[in-house]
Scaffold this motif. Structure first.
Motif, PDB file in Angstrom:
ATOM      1  N   GLU A  29       0.827  -1.210   0.000  1.00 25.90           N
ATOM      2  CA  GLU A  29       0.000   0.000   0.000  1.00 25.90           C
ATOM      3  C   GLU A  29       0.857   1.255   0.000  1.00 25.90           C
ATOM      4  O   GLU A  29       0.565   2.229  -0.716  1.00 25.90           O
ATOM      5  CB  GLU A  29      -0.925  -0.008   1.225  1.00 25.90           C
ATOM      6  CG  GLU A  29      -1.909  -1.162   1.283  1.00 25.90           C
ATOM      7  CD  GLU A  29      -3.004  -1.045   0.238  1.00 25.90           C
ATOM      8  OE1 GLU A  29      -3.197   0.060  -0.308  1.00 25.90           O
ATOM      9  OE2 GLU A  29      -3.660  -2.064  -0.048  1.00 25.90           O
ATOM     10  N   LEU A  30       1.917   1.266   0.779  1.00 25.41           N
ATOM     11  CA  LEU A  30       2.769   2.458   0.860  1.00 25.41           C
ATOM     12  C   LEU A  30       3.535   2.684  -0.437  1.00 25.41           C
ATOM     13  O   LEU A  30       3.704   3.828  -0.882  1.00 25.41           O
ATOM     14  CB  LEU A  30       3.737   2.317   2.036  1.00 25.41           C
ATOM     15  CG  LEU A  30       3.090   2.226   3.430  1.00 25.41           C
ATOM     16  CD1 LEU A  30       4.152   2.011   4.500  1.00 25.41           C
ATOM     17  CD2 LEU A  30       2.271   3.475   3.724  1.00 25.41           C
ATOM     18  N   GLU A  32       2.555   1.716  -3.447  1.00 30.09           N
ATOM     19  CA  GLU A  32       1.587   2.172  -4.446  1.00 30.09           C
ATOM     20  C   GLU A  32       1.261   3.655  -4.255  1.00 30.09           C
ATOM     21  O   GLU A  32       1.106   4.397  -5.236  1.00 30.09           O
ATOM     22  CB  GLU A  32       0.318   1.326  -4.368  1.00 30.09           C
ATOM     23  CG  GLU A  32       0.503  -0.083  -4.908  1.00 30.09           C
ATOM     24  CD  GLU A  32      -0.780  -0.898  -4.859  1.00 30.09           C
ATOM     25  OE1 GLU A  32      -1.755  -0.449  -4.190  1.00 30.09           O
ATOM     26  OE2 GLU A  32      -0.821  -1.981  -5.465  1.00 30.09           O
ATOM     27  N   ASN A  33       1.163   4.108  -3.009  1.00 34.95           N
ATOM     28  CA  ASN A  33       0.964   5.540  -2.751  1.00 34.95           C
ATOM     29  C   ASN A  33       2.123   6.361  -3.327  1.00 34.95           C
ATOM     30  O   ASN A  33       1.919   7.434  -3.906  1.00 34.95           O
ATOM     31  CB  ASN A  33       0.841   5.796  -1.251  1.00 34.95           C
ATOM     32  CG  ASN A  33      -0.554   5.502  -0.730  1.00 34.95           C
ATOM     33  OD1 ASN A  33      -1.495   5.323  -1.504  1.00 34.95           O
ATOM     34  ND2 ASN A  33      -0.693   5.450   0.585  1.00 34.95           N
ATOM     35  N   ASP A  36       1.882   6.480  -7.134  1.00 36.16           N
ATOM     36  CA  ASP A  36       0.819   7.409  -7.532  1.00 36.16           C
ATOM     37  C   ASP A  36       1.240   8.857  -7.343  1.00 36.16           C
ATOM     38  O   ASP A  36       0.758   9.758  -8.046  1.00 36.16           O
ATOM     39  CB  ASP A  36      -0.448   7.132  -6.716  1.00 36.16           C
ATOM     40  CG  ASP A  36      -1.189   5.895  -7.201  1.00 36.16           C
ATOM     41  OD1 ASP A  36      -0.959   5.482  -8.354  1.00 36.16           O
ATOM     42  OD2 ASP A  36      -1.997   5.340  -6.429  1.00 36.16           O
ATOM     43  N   ALA A  37       2.144   9.095  -6.385  1.00 36.45           N
ATOM     44  CA  ALA A  37       2.629  10.458  -6.134  1.00 36.45           C
ATOM     45  C   ALA A  37       3.711  10.888  -7.113  1.00 36.45           C
ATOM     46  O   ALA A  37       4.253  11.991  -6.988  1.00 36.45           O
ATOM     47  CB  ALA A  37       3.158  10.566  -4.703  1.00 36.45           C
ATOM     48  N   ALA A  71      -4.926  12.989   5.141  1.00 37.95           N
ATOM     49  CA  ALA A  71      -4.421  11.752   4.532  1.00 37.95           C
ATOM     50  C   ALA A  71      -4.581  10.562   5.453  1.00 37.95           C
ATOM     51  O   ALA A  71      -4.585   9.414   4.997  1.00 37.95           O
ATOM     52  CB  ALA A  71      -2.947  11.924   4.160  1.00 37.95           C
ATOM     53  N   THR A  77      -9.138  10.685  -0.170  1.00 36.48           N
ATOM     54  CA  THR A  77      -8.184  10.386  -1.230  1.00 36.48           C
ATOM     55  C   THR A  77      -8.152  11.506  -2.250  1.00 36.48           C
ATOM     56  O   THR A  77      -9.141  12.222  -2.446  1.00 36.48           O
ATOM     57  CB  THR A  77      -8.547   9.067  -1.936  1.00 36.48           C
ATOM     58  OG1 THR A  77      -7.610   8.814  -2.976  1.00 36.48           O
ATOM     59  CG2 THR A  77      -9.943   9.123  -2.535  1.00 36.48           C
ATOM     60  N   LYS A  79      -7.284  10.684  -5.363  1.00 33.71           N
ATOM     61  CA  LYS A  79      -7.183   9.914  -6.601  1.00 33.71           C
ATOM     62  C   LYS A  79      -8.518   9.679  -7.290  1.00 33.71           C
ATOM     63  O   LYS A  79      -8.570   9.036  -8.334  1.00 33.71           O
ATOM     64  CB  LYS A  79      -6.494   8.583  -6.301  1.00 33.71           C
ATOM     65  CG  LYS A  79      -5.090   8.797  -5.727  1.00 33.71           C
ATOM     66  CD  LYS A  79      -4.512   7.550  -5.132  1.00 33.71           C
ATOM     67  CE  LYS A  79      -3.203   7.860  -4.414  1.00 33.71           C
ATOM     68  NZ  LYS A  79      -2.612   6.671  -3.788  1.00 33.71           N
ATOM     69  N   THR A  95      -5.399   5.031 -11.136  1.00 32.79           N
ATOM     70  CA  THR A  95      -4.309   5.008 -10.164  1.00 32.79           C
ATOM     71  C   THR A  95      -4.285   3.657  -9.464  1.00 32.79           C
ATOM     72  O   THR A  95      -5.238   2.884  -9.531  1.00 32.79           O
ATOM     73  CB  THR A  95      -4.479   6.114  -9.123  1.00 32.79           C
ATOM     74  OG1 THR A  95      -5.768   5.975  -8.493  1.00 32.79           O
ATOM     75  CG2 THR A  95      -4.391   7.487  -9.767  1.00 32.79           C
ATOM     76  N   GLY A  97      -3.916   3.224  -6.048  1.00 32.59           N
ATOM     77  CA  GLY A  97      -4.745   3.361  -4.858  1.00 32.59           C
ATOM     78  C   GLY A  97      -5.872   4.333  -5.117  1.00 32.59           C
ATOM     79  O   GLY A  97      -5.766   5.209  -5.972  1.00 32.59           O
ATOM     80  N   GLY A 100      -8.407   5.314  -0.076  1.00 36.34           N
ATOM     81  CA  GLY A 100      -8.084   6.124   1.090  1.00 36.34           C
ATOM     82  C   GLY A 100      -8.112   5.334   2.380  1.00 36.34           C
ATOM     83  O   GLY A 100      -8.418   5.891   3.445  1.00 36.34           O
TER      84      GLY A 100
END
Length: 614
Positions: A29-30, A32-33, A36-37, A71, A77, A79, A95, A97, A100
């Protein structure tokens, strides 16, 4: 018992149980965040399998101070964007993720610190959450110009019962490494590093986007042997694109652990995709062998639902038949284009056999035929007369028209005779033990298993005849009724036309039953009930009737095995050269019907090293 509304902290921990199953899930999860950033570099650290400490640092866009607390709220989210009516379309997700849930779920069961510096900002801020309790944001130091730093300590300390279900730190560390590798495969333009308990486990610099950069990234993760034995896949159909690399049949494994599937940059474990991969190689591998592949499916977001699994590990396609057909067609096209090519690991294993103290083939490369040699499953005997033309194919060695005329070595456009050693498989020089053909090429030696090679040639000819004439059918004297679950019977009946093309004529026979009127003649006497049930299982799992097609292939393979030139048969030089030329012209001739290599090529430079000449 009265209905009660659960408190927020309990709701968060229930959500955490769905999203964060283990430390590897939290890292997924981290990471993928971070992707996406817009991160170009992602650094991951984990101690004690991630249970005591996880650190993920990226150089993405970062977060301003006023968004740090947001956040860490559930279902907040950036996204998903609302349309003019304020509605959010969950079928157009571009995206990785979007829910949220990741940060608040982790924060509810661990001690989480989020530090971020927004792009263009001079200040960085940090916010801490312990077991769901959030503190105020504070100024903090941040090494990069922008990005985020997420530190997770004492994962699941707030839910001690969950800790009892964790595996050993070593097993959890292996799961973390596997997850980071999958993410790195999907995003070759992003650099990754992984440290486990302070030791360097992975260093992957960013690669150039595209096929070449992707292959370089795959080779860094899967090994240089994969790069040497991978076939490029690049096909598109009706808006669905398939790219990536698949290994040669002789570069196979004993399990499916080296199959990596991605949908729109998202690592997934999808039964439809795995079934399509299996079907594409069914003609080249034994049942206990599995291909290696890294396949990437790209399609418009509205054609795939990524919101069917809490951990986003599964997807659902709007048109699964289109995706499956694209995968099978693209892989078979690539395999056909490989011609007679065999994996480089075959030669490596052969050379290692000459070196004292080297590992046996089962520990390297294409691996594993067992300590006592590879032994095919016992199969029923079938007469060659069951398929028209098999006798004619099997007797080609006996007839003059199969023998290669020396004039065949001439160039069609002129009278100049070329040296036969310039052919890919060279010129036959000897037959050893009346089983193996030794040929000389311009820069090496080729050793051919004459039975395995001719078996593949006969099999390919039989397949062409089947395609040209269709599958012969035999009518049952008394039609057989097979009882199934009503849903299974409906699935089988819906595929009646597809099964008819394979020689199986069926029709529905009331709810929960199938009437079988004709079966493929190749099968002879067969367990019709077992066949229909296998087909029903395949349709439920893979969306295709693999059982019938595989049985037909098995019969053809058995007939080809018995109809081909046997080991112990003495061949003339003309016959040996004719076999080599036909191998060069026949697709898939680098492996027999069971996935074993038909020839080994040893380069002269490698042979010279064996004798200390180099």
């Amino acid at each position: 018992m009265p209905i009660r509304r659960l408190p927020p902290e309990t709701i968060n921990r229930i959500a955490a149980g769905e999203v964060v199953e283990r430390p590897a899930s939290a890292i997924k999860e981290l990471v993928e965040n971070a992707i996406d950033a817009g991160a170009a570099q992602i650094d991951v650290q984990a101690d004690q399998g991630g249970l005591t400490r996880i650190l993920v640092v990226d150089d993405g866009g970062g977060l301003p101070k006023d968004e740090l607390a947001l956040a860490l709220e559930r279902h907040a989210t950036s996204k998903l964007v609302a349309d003019a009516d304020g509605a959010y379309d969950l079928l157009r997700i571009g995206t990785l993720g979007f829910r949220g849930e990741a940060l608040p779920s982790i924060g509810s069961v661990a001690r989480l610190t989020l530090t971020a510096r927004a792009r263009g900002s001079a200040d960085a801020f940090a916010l801490t959450v312990e077991g769901g309790a959030m503190a105020a944001a504070q100024p903090a130091a941040f090494a990069g110009a922008h990005g985020a730093r997420v530190e997770v300590r004492d994962l699941f300390y707030a839910t001690p019962a969950r800790l009892k279900f964790m595996k050993s730190p070593r097993a959890e560390a292996m799961a973390i490494a596997e997850e980071v590798k999958r993410q790195a495969m999907a995003h070759e333009a992003v650099g990754f590093s992984l440290d486990l308990d302070g030791r360097r486990a992975l260093r992957l610099p960013p690669e150039q986007p595209g096929p070449l950069g992707r292959l370089k990234r795959l080779a860094a993760i899967l090994g240089a042997e994969f790069e040497d034995n991978a076939l490029l896949i690049d096909q598109e159909r009706e808006g669905v694109a398939l790219s990536g690399y698949a290994g040669l049949p002789t570069y196979s494994r004993g399990n499916a652990g080296h199959q990596y599937l991605f949908v729109n940059g998202r690592p997934v474990r999808d039964r439809l995709l795995q079934g399509a991969l299996r079907a594409a190689y069914a003609d080249f591998l034994a049942r206990d062998r599995h291909p290696t592949a890294a396949l990437f499916v790209a399609l418009p977001p509205e054609m795939v639902d990524v919101n069917v699994h809490p951990a986003k590990a599964e997807v659902r396609f709007r048109d699964p038949a289109l995706v499956r057909g694209l995968i099978i067609g693209a892989l078979r096209h690539a395999l056909a284009g490989a011609g007679h090519r065999a994996s480089t690991t075959v030669a490596t294993s052969a050379l290692n056999g000459f070196r004292p103290g080297m590992a046996p083939p089962s520990a390297r490369g294409f691996s594993a035929w067992g300590a006592g040699g590879w032994a095919p499953q016992a199969a029923p005997q079938y007469a060659a007369q069951q398929l028209p033309g098999v006798e004619e194919i099997s007797a080609r060695f006996e007839r003059e028209d199969f023998a290669a005329d020396p004039r065949a070595f001439e160039r069609p456009a002129g009278a100049q005779v070329i040296d036969p050693t310039d052919f890919p498989l060279g010129a036959a020089r000897a037959q050893v033990h009346e089983t193996y053909i030794v040929a000389q090429t311009r820069d090496g030696v080729v050793i051919v298993d004459q039975h395995a090679a001719h078996e593949r040639l006969v099999y390919e000819r039989m397949k062409k005849e089947l395609d040209a004439g269709g599958v012969a059918r035999q009518a049952l004297l008394l039609p057989e009724v097979v009882d199934l679950d009503p849903a299974e019977a409906e699935r089988v009946a819906e595929r009646a036309d597809e099964l008819a093309a394979l020689g199986l004529i069926i029709e529905p026979f009331g709810p929960g039953a199938i009437l079988v009127r004709e079966t493929p003649a190749l099968l002879g006497e067969t367990d019709i009930g077992g066949l229909i049930r296998d087909i029903a299982d395949d349709l439920a799992e893979n969306g295709a009737a693999l059982a019938l097609a595989e049985r037909l292939q098995e019969v053809c393979s058995t007939m080809a095995c018995h109809g081909s030139v046997r080991a112990g048969r003495r061949l003339t030089a003309i016959e040996m050269n004719a076999l080599l030329r036909e191998m060069e012209a026949t697709p898939h001739s680098g492996q027999c019907n069971h996935g074993r290599p038909t020839y080994v090529e040893l380069k002269l430079a490698d042979i010279e090293r064996l004798f200390g000449r180099r």
